[in-house]
Motif scaffolding. Sequence first.
Motif, mmCIF file in Angstrom:
data_model
loop_
_atom_site.group_PDB
_atom_site.id
_atom_site.type_symbol
_atom_site.label_atom_id
_atom_site.label_comp_id
_atom_site.label_asym_id
_atom_site.label_seq_id
_atom_site.Cartn_x
_atom_site.Cartn_y
_atom_site.Cartn_z
ATOM 1 N N ALA A 32 0.834 -1.204 0.000
ATOM 2 C CA ALA A 32 0.000 0.000 0.000
ATOM 3 C C ALA A 32 0.869 1.256 0.000
ATOM 4 O O ALA A 32 0.613 2.207 -0.751
ATOM 5 N N GLU A 33 1.922 1.244 0.819
ATOM 6 C CA GLU A 33 2.799 2.417 0.923
ATOM 7 C C GLU A 33 3.535 2.677 -0.385
ATOM 8 O O GLU A 33 3.670 3.823 -0.814
ATOM 9 N N SER A 34 3.986 1.599 -1.012
ATOM 10 C CA SER A 34 4.757 1.807 -2.238
ATOM 11 C C SER A 34 3.835 2.244 -3.377
ATOM 12 O O SER A 34 4.181 3.120 -4.184
ATOM 13 N N LEU A 35 2.628 1.678 -3.440
ATOM 14 C CA LEU A 35 1.648 2.127 -4.440
ATOM 15 C C LEU A 35 1.264 3.583 -4.206
ATOM 16 O O LEU A 35 1.104 4.358 -5.155
ATOM 17 N N PHE A 36 1.116 3.952 -2.921
ATOM 18 C CA PHE A 36 0.745 5.336 -2.624
ATOM 19 C C PHE A 36 1.827 6.291 -3.092
ATOM 20 O O PHE A 36 1.543 7.357 -3.640
ATOM 21 N N GLU A 37 3.070 5.900 -2.890
ATOM 22 C CA GLU A 37 4.172 6.782 -3.267
ATOM 23 C C GLU A 37 4.208 7.017 -4.784
ATOM 24 O O GLU A 37 4.385 8.151 -5.234
ATOM 25 N N SER A 38 3.993 5.957 -5.562
ATOM 26 C CA SER A 38 3.954 6.125 -7.026
ATOM 27 C C SER A 38 2.790 7.032 -7.427
ATOM 28 O O SER A 38 2.950 7.928 -8.270
ATOM 29 N N LEU A 39 1.652 6.792 -6.820
ATOM 30 C CA LEU A 39 0.474 7.606 -7.112
ATOM 31 C C LEU A 39 0.755 9.075 -6.796
ATOM 32 O O LEU A 39 0.465 9.971 -7.606
ATOM 33 N N ALA A 40 1.328 9.304 -5.606
ATOM 34 C CA ALA A 40 1.586 10.680 -5.173
ATOM 35 C C ALA A 40 2.523 11.378 -6.157
ATOM 36 O O ALA A 40 2.310 12.536 -6.529
ATOM 37 N N LYS A 41 3.549 10.652 -6.596
ATOM 38 C CA LYS A 41 4.490 11.259 -7.554
ATOM 39 C C LYS A 41 3.766 11.696 -8.821
ATOM 40 O O LYS A 41 4.102 12.703 -9.427
ATOM 41 N N SER A 42 2.761 10.922 -9.233
ATOM 42 C CA SER A 42 2.068 11.219 -10.488
ATOM 43 C C SER A 42 1.054 12.351 -10.351
ATOM 44 O O SER A 42 0.731 13.013 -11.328
ATOM 45 N N CYS A 43 0.528 12.580 -9.157
ATOM 46 C CA CYS A 43 -0.594 13.536 -9.055
ATOM 47 C C CYS A 43 -0.309 14.760 -8.196
ATOM 48 O O CYS A 43 -1.133 15.675 -8.147
ATOM 49 N N TRP A 44 0.859 14.782 -7.530
ATOM 50 C CA TRP A 44 1.047 15.798 -6.498
ATOM 51 C C TRP A 44 1.111 17.236 -7.028
ATOM 52 O O TRP A 44 0.820 18.179 -6.294
ATOM 53 N N ASN A 45 1.484 17.379 -8.309
ATOM 54 C CA ASN A 45 1.589 18.744 -8.845
ATOM 55 C C ASN A 45 0.271 19.263 -9.411
ATOM 56 O O ASN A 45 0.181 20.394 -9.866
ATOM 57 N N GLN A 46 -0.765 18.426 -9.381
ATOM 58 C CA GLN A 46 -2.020 18.809 -10.005
ATOM 59 C C GLN A 46 -2.838 19.804 -9.182
ATOM 60 O O GLN A 46 -3.743 20.432 -9.705
ATOM 61 N N ALA A 47 -2.579 19.879 -7.856
ATOM 62 C CA ALA A 47 -3.415 20.760 -7.033
ATOM 63 C C ALA A 47 -2.643 21.260 -5.821
ATOM 64 O O ALA A 47 -1.573 20.740 -5.483
ATOM 65 N N ASP A 48 -3.211 22.280 -5.151
ATOM 66 C CA ASP A 48 -2.564 22.865 -3.971
ATOM 67 C C ASP A 48 -2.741 21.990 -2.734
ATOM 68 O O ASP A 48 -1.901 21.995 -1.829
ATOM 69 N N VAL A 49 -3.856 21.281 -2.702
ATOM 70 C CA VAL A 49 -4.214 20.474 -1.540
ATOM 71 C C VAL A 49 -4.660 19.103 -2.031
ATOM 72 O O VAL A 49 -5.318 19.013 -3.072
ATOM 73 N N VAL A 50 -4.263 18.049 -1.307
ATOM 74 C CA VAL A 50 -4.706 16.702 -1.668
ATOM 75 C C VAL A 50 -5.506 16.125 -0.508
ATOM 76 O O VAL A 50 -4.980 15.942 0.589
#
Lengths: 232, 232
Positions: free
Chosen positions: A176-194
């Motif tokens: 779960a942690e490793s999948l979350f990290e990949s996901l975060a890398k892909s989407c983190w620049n899309q918005a100010d708040v997640v």
Amino acid sequence: VARERVLGVLGGMGPAATADFYTKLVKATPALQDQDHIPVVVVGDPRIADRSRALESGTESVVLAGMLRSLHHLERVGVDAIAIPCNTAHCWLRDLTSATDIPFISLIEASVREARTAHPGASTALILGTRATVSSRLYDSELRRVGFGIVPVTDEQQDAVDAVISNVKAGTFAAAESLFESLAKSCWNQADVVLLACTELPLAAAAAAQFQPKIVDTTAALVNACIAWAKQ
Amino acid sequence: VARERVLGVLGGMGPAATADFYTKLVKATPALQDQDHIPVVVVGDPRIADRSRALESGTESVVLAGMLRSLHHLERVGVDAIAIPCNTAHCWLRDLTSATDIPFISLIEASVREARTAHPGASTALILGTRATVSSRLYDSELRRVGFGIVPVTDEQQDAVDAVISNVKAGTFAAAESLFESLAKSCWNQADVVLLACTELPLAAAAAAQFQPKIVDTTAALVNACIAWAKQ
């Protein structure tokens, strides 16, 4: 906090998220000894049918029946307010509210308030939640009301969110942690708040320190709202 | 696990220990999805009077009244067995047992079983618990029955145990961990097995990896007994 009133928790959706809620509630409550803490009754019934699948298959009434059973347990014990540490379950909040006189502490309202106060300059929000939470637009009007534009997740990102949630529910936290990290890398620049708009997600995100600043942890937001209620 | 039966938890003594019990229960249950988990009802009432102080001051009946209130809540909801994630509370187990038809899953029995099976060659046990747990000799006859000699803690060590527990209850975990480490250094050679016979202690001991091999975590032992019950 006011120790006379008892907080009810309609939980088990899922069990790890409910345990995380309880742990965060205890840690965040100002207390020097046991007796300073908030009395709680947790009905943790993991048999309640899968919320996302029910919304996809039109079997919402089965989920509602399960939640009403837990609600009636809380009524029988006698609690003064109810928190539900599950985002998707809030699709049924209106049905639950009309079935009882006990007030609910809305995780949705608590999370939007937290998003606004913790990120005063932010103008866009990405919602990571179950497919059902996202397609039900649980957050949209509340977020817009306080000035957030909503950035959609891509289908691929939604698949990744679903995979993180499934892994937390299956107890495979490393995956779960490793999948979350990949996901975060892909989407983190899309918005100010997640918004971690599924209470399984904080359990996968805790290890990823670099992503914390943008995060609104909806479990923690609900905890804060419960402590504020207890202090009233 | 058998999902028809509901586990009751008479908790809140203290709240962090109950949350730790719930977290460990969820983690240790073999489950691929929410619905594979054990249904639980947690009555977490931290208002129950301090167990150690009551036993020292002869006000045991006040504690019993508090626990009976939680017991009646569990009866009203309808649970099939009850676990109490608090060692000292087991001083009242006979009173509780005689007040209800619901069976209790004894933390004491579970912990002694764990001590024996996890440490087959061990012949001495050190009991780290509240002053009340130690002076009530909650563990002594059970431990002796399975072949353990009991090594007494010194007064100074008992003071250190009390300080660790107080710090966990006050939420000052860094202090609790550092106090636990000093305590462990002073007592670890005294016995083959060390019982963390207070459910606050595992919360202070988790960081001290070098001390884990001798530890019997009574919270984890109770969790294992509850899972075995659910599988029956």
